[in-house]
Design an enzyme around this catalytic site. Structure first.
Site, PDB file in Angstrom:
ATOM      1  CE1 TYR A  53      60.531  16.383   2.835  1.00 47.67           C
ATOM      2  CE2 TYR A  53      61.583  18.202   2.799  1.00 47.67           C
ATOM      3  CZ  TYR A  53      60.688  17.870   2.793  1.00 47.67           C
ATOM      4  OH  TYR A  53      59.282  18.548   2.895  1.00 47.67           O
ATOM      5  CG  ASN A  89      64.790  29.823   2.416  1.00 47.88           C
ATOM      6  OD1 ASN A  89      63.472  29.704   2.076  1.00 47.88           O
ATOM      7  ND2 ASN A  89      65.510  30.862   2.064  1.00 47.88           N
ATOM      8  CB  VAL A  90      64.670  23.194   4.841  1.00 49.57           C
ATOM      9  CG1 VAL A  90      63.364  23.621   5.681  1.00 49.57           C
ATOM     10  CG2 VAL A  90      64.362  22.997   3.452  1.00 49.57           C
ATOM     11  CG  ASP A  91      68.790  27.276   1.649  1.00 49.83           C
ATOM     12  OD1 ASP A  91      67.802  27.609   1.070  1.00 49.83           O
ATOM     13  OD2 ASP A  91      69.562  27.992   2.509  1.00 49.83           O
ATOM     14  CG  HIS A 106      59.142  26.608   7.809  1.00 50.17           C
ATOM     15  ND1 HIS A 106      58.658  27.124   6.782  1.00 50.17           N
ATOM     16  CD2 HIS A 106      58.245  26.930   8.720  1.00 50.17           C
ATOM     17  CE1 HIS A 106      57.886  27.989   6.975  1.00 50.17           C
ATOM     18  NE2 HIS A 106      57.413  27.883   8.110  1.00 50.17           N
ATOM     19  CB  THR A 173      58.876  34.870   2.032  1.00 45.38           C
ATOM     20  OG1 THR A 173      57.720  34.175   2.590  1.00 45.38           O
ATOM     21  CG2 THR A 173      58.741  36.421   2.890  1.00 45.38           C
ATOM     22  CG  ASN A 198      59.052  39.194  -3.057  1.00 39.59           C
ATOM     23  OD1 ASN A 198      59.164  38.823  -4.473  1.00 39.59           O
ATOM     24  ND2 ASN A 198      58.341  38.558  -2.507  1.00 39.59           N
ATOM     25  CG  LEU A 199      61.715  38.590  -9.230  1.00 41.06           C
ATOM     26  CD1 LEU A 199      63.148  39.117  -9.398  1.00 41.06           C
ATOM     27  CD2 LEU A 199      61.399  37.093  -9.590  1.00 41.06           C
TER      28      LEU A 199
HETATM   29  C1  BV8 Z   1      51.248  25.622  11.880  1.00 40.81           C
HETATM   30  C2  BV8 Z   1      59.032  22.823   4.948  1.00 40.81           C
HETATM   31  C3  BV8 Z   1      50.290  25.531  13.887  1.00 40.81           C
HETATM   32  C4  BV8 Z   1      58.907  21.742   3.730  1.00 40.81           C
HETATM   33  C5  BV8 Z   1      57.234  24.412   4.908  1.00 40.81           C
HETATM   34  C6  BV8 Z   1      46.704  30.122   9.724  1.00 40.81           C
HETATM   35  C7  BV8 Z   1      47.312  30.056  10.962  1.00 40.81           C
HETATM   36  C8  BV8 Z   1      48.379  29.170  11.229  1.00 40.81           C
HETATM   37  C9  BV8 Z   1      48.341  28.013  10.322  1.00 40.81           C
HETATM   38  C10 BV8 Z   1      47.676  28.166   9.342  1.00 40.81           C
HETATM   39  C11 BV8 Z   1      46.705  29.180   8.829  1.00 40.81           C
HETATM   40  N1  BV8 Z   1      46.369  28.927   7.679  1.00 40.81           N
HETATM   41  C12 BV8 Z   1      46.771  27.698   7.285  1.00 40.81           C
HETATM   42  C13 BV8 Z   1      47.553  27.328   8.024  1.00 40.81           C
HETATM   43  C14 BV8 Z   1      48.325  26.064   7.995  1.00 40.81           C
HETATM   44  C15 BV8 Z   1      49.548  25.987   7.178  1.00 40.81           C
HETATM   45  C16 BV8 Z   1      49.588  27.200   6.013  1.00 40.81           C
HETATM   46  O1  BV8 Z   1      49.937  28.153   6.128  1.00 40.81           O
HETATM   47  N2  BV8 Z   1      49.205  26.860   4.749  1.00 40.81           N
HETATM   48  C17 BV8 Z   1      49.007  27.635   3.677  1.00 40.81           C
HETATM   49  C18 BV8 Z   1      49.607  26.788   2.488  1.00 40.81           C
HETATM   50  C19 BV8 Z   1      48.021  28.188   3.713  1.00 40.81           C
HETATM   51  N3  BV8 Z   1      50.649  26.316   8.187  1.00 40.81           N
HETATM   52  C20 BV8 Z   1      51.288  25.310   8.897  1.00 40.81           C
HETATM   53  O2  BV8 Z   1      50.887  24.205   8.715  1.00 40.81           O
HETATM   54  C21 BV8 Z   1      52.391  25.560   9.656  1.00 40.81           C
HETATM   55  N4  BV8 Z   1      51.996  25.188  11.025  1.00 40.81           N
HETATM   56  O3  BV8 Z   1      50.434  26.455  11.454  1.00 40.81           O
HETATM   57  O4  BV8 Z   1      51.107  25.052  13.008  1.00 40.81           O
HETATM   58  C22 BV8 Z   1      50.613  26.872  14.393  1.00 40.81           C
HETATM   59  C23 BV8 Z   1      49.735  27.886  14.383  1.00 40.81           C
HETATM   60  C24 BV8 Z   1      50.421  29.249  14.717  1.00 40.81           C
HETATM   61  C25 BV8 Z   1      51.313  29.221  15.560  1.00 40.81           C
HETATM   62  C26 BV8 Z   1      52.000  28.031  15.755  1.00 40.81           C
HETATM   63  C27 BV8 Z   1      51.762  26.878  14.951  1.00 40.81           C
HETATM   64  C28 BV8 Z   1      53.748  24.861   9.112  1.00 40.81           C
HETATM   65  C29 BV8 Z   1      54.107  25.621   7.835  1.00 40.81           C
HETATM   66  C30 BV8 Z   1      55.612  25.000   7.532  1.00 40.81           C
HETATM   67  C31 BV8 Z   1      55.407  24.154   6.308  1.00 40.81           C
HETATM   68  N5  BV8 Z   1      56.489  23.819   5.814  1.00 40.81           N
HETATM   69  N6  BV8 Z   1      58.288  24.038   4.586  1.00 40.81           N
HETATM   70  C32 BV8 Z   1      59.738  22.101   2.853  1.00 40.81           C
HETATM   71  O5  BV8 Z   1      60.657  23.203   2.972  1.00 40.81           O
HETATM   72  O6  BV8 Z   1      60.083  21.149   2.246  1.00 40.81           O
HETATM   73  S1  BV8 Z   1      56.379  25.666   4.225  1.00 40.81           S
HETATM   74  C33 BV8 Z   1      57.221  26.097   2.857  1.00 40.81           C
HETATM   75  O7  BV8 Z   1      56.764  27.341   2.502  1.00 40.81           O
HETATM   76  C34 BV8 Z   1      58.842  26.312   2.860  1.00 40.81           C
HETATM   77  O8  BV8 Z   1      59.374  26.378   4.083  1.00 40.81           O
HETATM   78  C35 BV8 Z   1      58.857  27.809   2.470  1.00 40.81           C
HETATM   79  O9  BV8 Z   1      59.892  28.706   2.879  1.00 40.81           O
HETATM   80  C36 BV8 Z   1      57.667  28.413   2.763  1.00 40.81           C
HETATM   81  C37 BV8 Z   1      56.996  29.659   2.346  1.00 40.81           C
HETATM   82  O10 BV8 Z   1      57.313  29.837   0.913  1.00 40.81           O
HETATM   83  P1  BV8 Z   1      58.221  31.074   0.760  1.00 40.81           P
HETATM   84  O11 BV8 Z   1      59.555  30.602   1.173  1.00 40.81           O
HETATM   85  O12 BV8 Z   1      57.668  32.190   0.554  1.00 40.81           O
HETATM   86  O13 BV8 Z   1      58.544  30.551  -0.984  1.00 40.81           O
HETATM   87  P2  BV8 Z   1      57.451  30.701  -2.440  1.00 40.81           P
HETATM   88  O14 BV8 Z   1      58.008  29.773  -3.369  1.00 40.81           O
HETATM   89  O15 BV8 Z   1      56.162  30.645  -1.744  1.00 40.81           O
HETATM   90  O16 BV8 Z   1      57.640  32.216  -2.679  1.00 40.81           O
HETATM   91  C38 BV8 Z   1      58.994  32.597  -3.182  1.00 40.81           C
HETATM   92  C39 BV8 Z   1      58.955  34.109  -3.221  1.00 40.81           C
HETATM   93  O17 BV8 Z   1      60.337  34.643  -3.542  1.00 40.81           O
HETATM   94  C40 BV8 Z   1      58.001  34.761  -4.204  1.00 40.81           C
HETATM   95  O18 BV8 Z   1      57.468  35.891  -3.425  1.00 40.81           O
HETATM   96  C41 BV8 Z   1      58.936  35.329  -5.299  1.00 40.81           C
HETATM   97  O19 BV8 Z   1      58.244  36.497  -5.790  1.00 40.81           O
HETATM   98  C42 BV8 Z   1      60.084  35.514  -4.743  1.00 40.81           C
HETATM   99  N7  BV8 Z   1      61.230  35.451  -5.409  1.00 40.81           N
HETATM  100  C43 BV8 Z   1      61.535  34.574  -6.405  1.00 40.81           C
HETATM  101  N8  BV8 Z   1      62.863  34.662  -6.970  1.00 40.81           N
HETATM  102  C44 BV8 Z   1      63.335  35.958  -6.446  1.00 40.81           C
HETATM  103  C45 BV8 Z   1      62.605  36.331  -5.162  1.00 40.81           C
HETATM  104  N9  BV8 Z   1      62.618  37.330  -4.389  1.00 40.81           N
HETATM  105  C46 BV8 Z   1      63.912  37.925  -4.629  1.00 40.81           C
HETATM  106  N10 BV8 Z   1      64.664  37.598  -5.465  1.00 40.81           N
HETATM  107  C47 BV8 Z   1      64.420  36.613  -6.401  1.00 40.81           C
HETATM  108  N11 BV8 Z   1      65.582  36.146  -7.212  1.00 40.81           N
END
Ligand code: BV8
Length: 235
Positions: A53, A89-91, A106, A173, A198-199
């Site tokens: 971080y 995002n966390v920024d 987040h 996202t 999205n891209l």
């Molecule tokens: C929770 C902090 C209980 C860290 C992050 C079903 C229901 C509930 C939970 C779950 C479930 N299934 C699984 C779970 C558990 C888990 C989960 O979802 N796991 C996934 C991997 C399957 N979820 C959790 O644990 C969450 N907590 O569920 O608690 C609960 C349930 C219900 C209600 C309340 C509570 C906690 C999740 C938070 C984890 N922390 N971040 C850190 O940042 O270091 S998550 C992390 O992923 C980041 O925060 C990030 O923002 C987030 C999502 O990623 P994206 O932002 O989408 O980024 P990504 O790289 O994936 O995609 C980028 C996109 O941008 C792409 O689509 C790309 O095409 C596009 N792009 C790229 N360039 C461009 C562009 N678009 C436009 N222009 C460009 N130039």
């Protein structure tokens, strides 16, 4: 006046030079998520988590908001009270572009949290494992970030805004992390329009009523112009 809920992800900060998570050279291809973004990972190796971080905080501090961040701030200013901006995002690039009342579901890189007493304060540029909490004095400081397995922040407020919105927009996202990934279904269920910017479209076809493809720094300003100026639809 249309009530709009916007959810942004790492893609909105990609053109500011901040890495995404799941793109080809994304953060999760270089770090083991379970080691740096879970409570267990922090318990096992807090120094590694702080290093992860600290590096992202320095990147974010040295980055500049891009035209997408600026356009969303412009939309908020032009439609006071009608635009709810939620980010995964966390920024702090939305804030530095002038956005108000950004909902960081987040957490935030620029905030610190005491794992012992829950005290929060502005994070220093570099956080250390043995730094004492300004509240209780214990060396249990962590970044104020929601890790996997932890409850995202402001969920009640976010779900209430979605339940009352006319338009839900997901920008940059991948729609893979819950509960954020489920917001579009919540919006569709109450009859809101849904738009993805999205891209490239996320893999679930038909998840959104409309998709605008392209880099956020181009597509988001054009979409905001369309909303504000009544210009011809972008795509
Ligand atoms: C929770 C902090 C209980 C860290 C992050 C079903 C229901 C509930 C939970 C779950 C479930 N299934 C699984 C779970 C558990 C888990 C989960 O979802 N796991 C996934 C991997 C399957 N979820 C959790 O644990 C969450 N907590 O569920 O608690 C609960 C349930 C219900 C209600 C309340 C509570 C906690 C999740 C938070 C984890 N922390 N971040 C850190 O940042 O270091 S998550 C992390 O992923 C980041 O925060 C990030 O923002 C987030 C999502 O990623 P994206 O932002 O989408 O980024 P990504 O790289 O994936 O995609 C980028 C996109 O941008 C792409 O689509 C790309 O095409 C596009 N792009 C790229 N360039 C461009 C562009 N678009 C436009 N222009 C460009 N130039």
């Amino acid at each position: 006046m249309k009530r709009i809920v916007i959810l942004t992800g790492a893609g909105v900060s990609a053109e500011s030079g901040l890495g995404t998570f799941r793109d080809k050279d994304g953060l999760w291809t270089r770090y083991d998520l379970s080691q740096v973004a879970t409570p267990d990972g922090f318990a096992r190796n807090p120094a590694l988590v702080h290093d992860f971080y600290n590096a992202r905080r320095a990147n974010a501090m040295d980055a500049m908001p891009n035209a997408a961040h600026a356009a969303l701030a412009r939309l908020q200013a032009a439609r006071p009270g009608s635009v709810t901006l939620v980010t995964q995002n966390v920024d702090d690039l939305h804030e530095r572009a002038g956005a108000q009342d950004v909902i960081h579901m987040h957490g935030q890189l620029m905030r610190a949290l005491c794992a012992a007493c829950g005290h929060r304060w502005d994070a220093p540029r570099v956080m250390a494992v043995d730094a004492a909490c300004p509240g209780c004095g214990k060396p249990r400081t962590r970044p104020d970030i929601v890790w996997f397995g932890e409850i995202p922040y402001h969920m009640d407020r976010i779900l209430a805004a979605i339940a009352a919105c006319d338009l839900f927009v997901a920008i940059g996202t991948s729609g893979e992390v819950y509960p954020a990934a489920g917001f579009v279904e919540e919006a569709a269920m109450i009859g809101a329009e849904t738009l993805e910017i999205n891209l490239e479209p996320t893999p679930v076809p038909g998840r959104f009523d409309r998709v605008i493809e392209g880099p956020a720094s181009e597509t988001v300003p054009a979409w905001v112009d369309e909303v504000l100026g009544g210009a011809a639809p972008v795509a």
